[in-house]
Design a protein around this motif. Structure first.
Motif, PDB file in Angstrom:
ATOM      1  N   ILE A 110       0.845  -1.193   0.000  1.00 33.99           N
ATOM      2  CA  ILE A 110       0.000   0.000   0.000  1.00 33.99           C
ATOM      3  C   ILE A 110       0.884   1.248   0.000  1.00 33.99           C
ATOM      4  O   ILE A 110       0.579   2.235  -0.681  1.00 33.99           O
ATOM      5  CB  ILE A 110      -0.966  -0.014   1.202  1.00 33.99           C
ATOM      6  CG1 ILE A 110      -2.007  -1.112   0.985  1.00 33.99           C
ATOM      7  CG2 ILE A 110      -1.631   1.341   1.403  1.00 33.99           C
ATOM      8  CD1 ILE A 110      -2.957  -1.302   2.132  1.00 33.99           C
ATOM      9  N   GLY A 111       1.985   1.182   0.695  1.00 35.78           N
ATOM     10  CA  GLY A 111       2.907   2.312   0.722  1.00 35.78           C
ATOM     11  C   GLY A 111       3.481   2.616  -0.648  1.00 35.78           C
ATOM     12  O   GLY A 111       3.634   3.783  -1.025  1.00 35.78           O
ATOM     13  N   GLN A 112       3.807   1.573  -1.419  1.00 31.22           N
ATOM     14  CA  GLN A 112       4.324   1.785  -2.771  1.00 31.22           C
ATOM     15  C   GLN A 112       3.253   2.411  -3.668  1.00 31.22           C
ATOM     16  O   GLN A 112       3.541   3.307  -4.449  1.00 31.22           O
ATOM     17  CB  GLN A 112       4.809   0.465  -3.375  1.00 31.22           C
ATOM     18  CG  GLN A 112       6.072  -0.067  -2.729  1.00 31.22           C
ATOM     19  CD  GLN A 112       6.379  -1.482  -3.177  1.00 31.22           C
ATOM     20  OE1 GLN A 112       5.493  -2.313  -3.296  1.00 31.22           O
ATOM     21  NE2 GLN A 112       7.648  -1.746  -3.408  1.00 31.22           N
ATOM     22  N   VAL A 113       2.030   1.911  -3.562  1.00 36.01           N
ATOM     23  CA  VAL A 113       0.937   2.474  -4.356  1.00 36.01           C
ATOM     24  C   VAL A 113       0.714   3.926  -3.969  1.00 36.01           C
ATOM     25  O   VAL A 113       0.593   4.810  -4.831  1.00 36.01           O
ATOM     26  CB  VAL A 113      -0.360   1.644  -4.187  1.00 36.01           C
ATOM     27  CG1 VAL A 113      -1.532   2.344  -4.847  1.00 36.01           C
ATOM     28  CG2 VAL A 113      -0.186   0.250  -4.764  1.00 36.01           C
ATOM     29  N   ALA A 114       0.690   4.193  -2.674  1.00 35.45           N
ATOM     30  CA  ALA A 114       0.480   5.569  -2.205  1.00 35.45           C
ATOM     31  C   ALA A 114       1.609   6.476  -2.685  1.00 35.45           C
ATOM     32  O   ALA A 114       1.365   7.617  -3.095  1.00 35.45           O
ATOM     33  CB  ALA A 114       0.376   5.600  -0.680  1.00 35.45           C
ATOM     34  N   GLY A 115       2.824   5.976  -2.667  1.00 35.22           N
ATOM     35  CA  GLY A 115       3.964   6.759  -3.148  1.00 35.22           C
ATOM     36  C   GLY A 115       3.844   7.088  -4.625  1.00 35.22           C
ATOM     37  O   GLY A 115       4.091   8.226  -5.051  1.00 35.22           O
ATOM     38  N   THR A 116       3.443   6.107  -5.417  1.00 30.73           N
ATOM     39  CA  THR A 116       3.260   6.330  -6.847  1.00 30.73           C
ATOM     40  C   THR A 116       2.142   7.324  -7.104  1.00 30.73           C
ATOM     41  O   THR A 116       2.269   8.214  -7.950  1.00 30.73           O
ATOM     42  CB  THR A 116       2.965   4.993  -7.563  1.00 30.73           C
ATOM     43  OG1 THR A 116       4.059   4.095  -7.327  1.00 30.73           O
ATOM     44  CG2 THR A 116       2.779   5.182  -9.048  1.00 30.73           C
ATOM     45  N   LEU A 117       1.048   7.186  -6.372  1.00 30.99           N
ATOM     46  CA  LEU A 117      -0.061   8.129  -6.531  1.00 30.99           C
ATOM     47  C   LEU A 117       0.347   9.540  -6.136  1.00 30.99           C
ATOM     48  O   LEU A 117      -0.067  10.519  -6.762  1.00 30.99           O
ATOM     49  CB  LEU A 117      -1.268   7.673  -5.709  1.00 30.99           C
ATOM     50  CG  LEU A 117      -1.924   6.369  -6.164  1.00 30.99           C
ATOM     51  CD1 LEU A 117      -2.990   5.937  -5.164  1.00 30.99           C
ATOM     52  CD2 LEU A 117      -2.490   6.489  -7.557  1.00 30.99           C
ATOM     53  N   THR A 118       1.171   9.658  -5.113  1.00 26.84           N
ATOM     54  CA  THR A 118       1.649  10.970  -4.685  1.00 26.84           C
ATOM     55  C   THR A 118       2.516  11.606  -5.763  1.00 26.84           C
ATOM     56  O   THR A 118       2.404  12.805  -6.035  1.00 26.84           O
ATOM     57  CB  THR A 118       2.422  10.850  -3.357  1.00 26.84           C
ATOM     58  OG1 THR A 118       1.532  10.328  -2.363  1.00 26.84           O
ATOM     59  CG2 THR A 118       2.973  12.188  -2.899  1.00 26.84           C
ATOM     60  N   VAL A 119       3.368  10.811  -6.392  1.00 22.52           N
ATOM     61  CA  VAL A 119       4.191  11.326  -7.491  1.00 22.52           C
ATOM     62  C   VAL A 119       3.297  11.806  -8.626  1.00 22.52           C
ATOM     63  O   VAL A 119       3.489  12.897  -9.172  1.00 22.52           O
ATOM     64  CB  VAL A 119       5.192  10.254  -7.982  1.00 22.52           C
ATOM     65  CG1 VAL A 119       5.836  10.661  -9.294  1.00 22.52           C
ATOM     66  CG2 VAL A 119       6.253   9.989  -6.928  1.00 22.52           C
ATOM     67  N   SER A 120       2.293  11.014  -8.991  1.00 24.17           N
ATOM     68  CA  SER A 120       1.372  11.412 -10.058  1.00 24.17           C
ATOM     69  C   SER A 120       0.646  12.697  -9.700  1.00 24.17           C
ATOM     70  O   SER A 120       0.522  13.606 -10.525  1.00 24.17           O
ATOM     71  CB  SER A 120       0.346  10.305 -10.323  1.00 24.17           C
ATOM     72  OG  SER A 120       0.968   9.164 -10.827  1.00 24.17           O
ATOM     73  N   ARG A 121       0.172  12.779  -8.462  1.00 23.23           N
ATOM     74  CA  ARG A 121      -0.537  13.981  -8.016  1.00 23.23           C
ATOM     75  C   ARG A 121       0.376  15.200  -8.085  1.00 23.23           C
ATOM     76  O   ARG A 121      -0.030  16.270  -8.543  1.00 23.23           O
ATOM     77  CB  ARG A 121      -1.060  13.785  -6.594  1.00 23.23           C
ATOM     78  CG  ARG A 121      -1.900  14.976  -6.118  1.00 23.23           C
ATOM     79  CD  ARG A 121      -2.229  14.904  -4.645  1.00 23.23           C
ATOM     80  NE  ARG A 121      -1.022  15.103  -3.873  1.00 23.23           N
ATOM     81  CZ  ARG A 121      -0.626  14.326  -2.873  1.00 23.23           C
ATOM     82  NH1 ARG A 121      -1.329  13.300  -2.495  1.00 23.23           N
ATOM     83  NH2 ARG A 121       0.486  14.575  -2.228  1.00 23.23           N
ATOM     84  N   THR A 122       1.610  15.045  -7.660  1.00 17.73           N
ATOM     85  CA  THR A 122       2.568  16.145  -7.693  1.00 17.73           C
ATOM     86  C   THR A 122       2.838  16.593  -9.126  1.00 17.73           C
ATOM     87  O   THR A 122       2.869  17.797  -9.417  1.00 17.73           O
ATOM     88  CB  THR A 122       3.884  15.729  -7.005  1.00 17.73           C
ATOM     89  OG1 THR A 122       3.595  15.367  -5.649  1.00 17.73           O
ATOM     90  CG2 THR A 122       4.915  16.842  -7.038  1.00 17.73           C
TER      91      THR A 122
END
Length: 189
Positions: free
Chosen positions: A104-116
């Motif tokens: 979940i942390g990896q998914v959240a990290g990827t989503l955060t990069v996309s959002r940024t």
């Protein structure tokens, strides 16, 4: 795009969980590099295809239509090739005992990069309508009164509206990613 030379075991980056002395690790590393270059090439072709579409809009010339079709074919082929590369890489990782389990942390990290990234683009795009309005004012100030600029200024005005909608869309996408990431990580209930 340049073709990378075959990697040797010494070329493989050292990590604690990847045995460097196996042919599988070396092959997977080379395939991952190829996949990365393929993604870069895909983005370049997509940008060129969009530019070609705008430039050749309304033209029925057979060579322009062929160029557009070939660009679309290249994007489809690149997408399929990337899927095949990914499948092979996953099999090699599984064979080496490194099954890709996404946390979940990896998914959240990827989503955060996309959002940024979406937020950065939205910030850049947000200022463009004002710049177009400034260009429109300058055009009105210097152009010969006999030259009809209404068509130009109307197009620029519509472009500014589209850019405003694009900014809103990117901002909304970022908000949706933030909400989803928060729910995924349990930050909100």
């Amino acid at each position: 795009m340049t073709v990378p030379e075959a990697a040797t075991t010494e070329d493989v980056p050292a990590t604690e969980d990847v045995p460097l002395d196996t042919p599988e690790a070396s092959a997977a590393w080379v395939a991952e590099q190829v996949a990365g270059e393929l993604r870069d090439a895909y983005l370049t072709v997509a940008a060129a295809a969009a530019l070609l579409e705008r430039t050749g809009a309304g033209s029925a010339h057979p060579e322009l239509r062929q160029a557009r079709r070939c660009g679309e074919d290249a994007l489809d082929l690149a997408n399929h090739a990337e899927q095949l590369l990914g499948g092979g890489i996953r099999r090699l990782h599984e064979r080496a005992g490194r099954a890709d389990v996404t946390s979940i942390g990896q998914v959240a990290g990827t989503l955060t990069v996309s959002r940024t990234q979406l937020a950065e683009v939205a910030d850049r795009i947000a200022g463009l309508p004002d710049r177009l309005r400034t260009a429109e004012r300058r055009l009105r100030d210097v152009v010969d009164p006999d030259f009809a600029i209404e068509v130009v200024t109307e197009q620029w005005s519509r472009a500014a509206e589209q850019l405003g909608l694009m900014t809103a869309s990117l901002t909304e996408a970022g908000g949706a990613l933030t909400s989803y990431t928060d729910r995924l990580t349990g930050a909100t209930s």
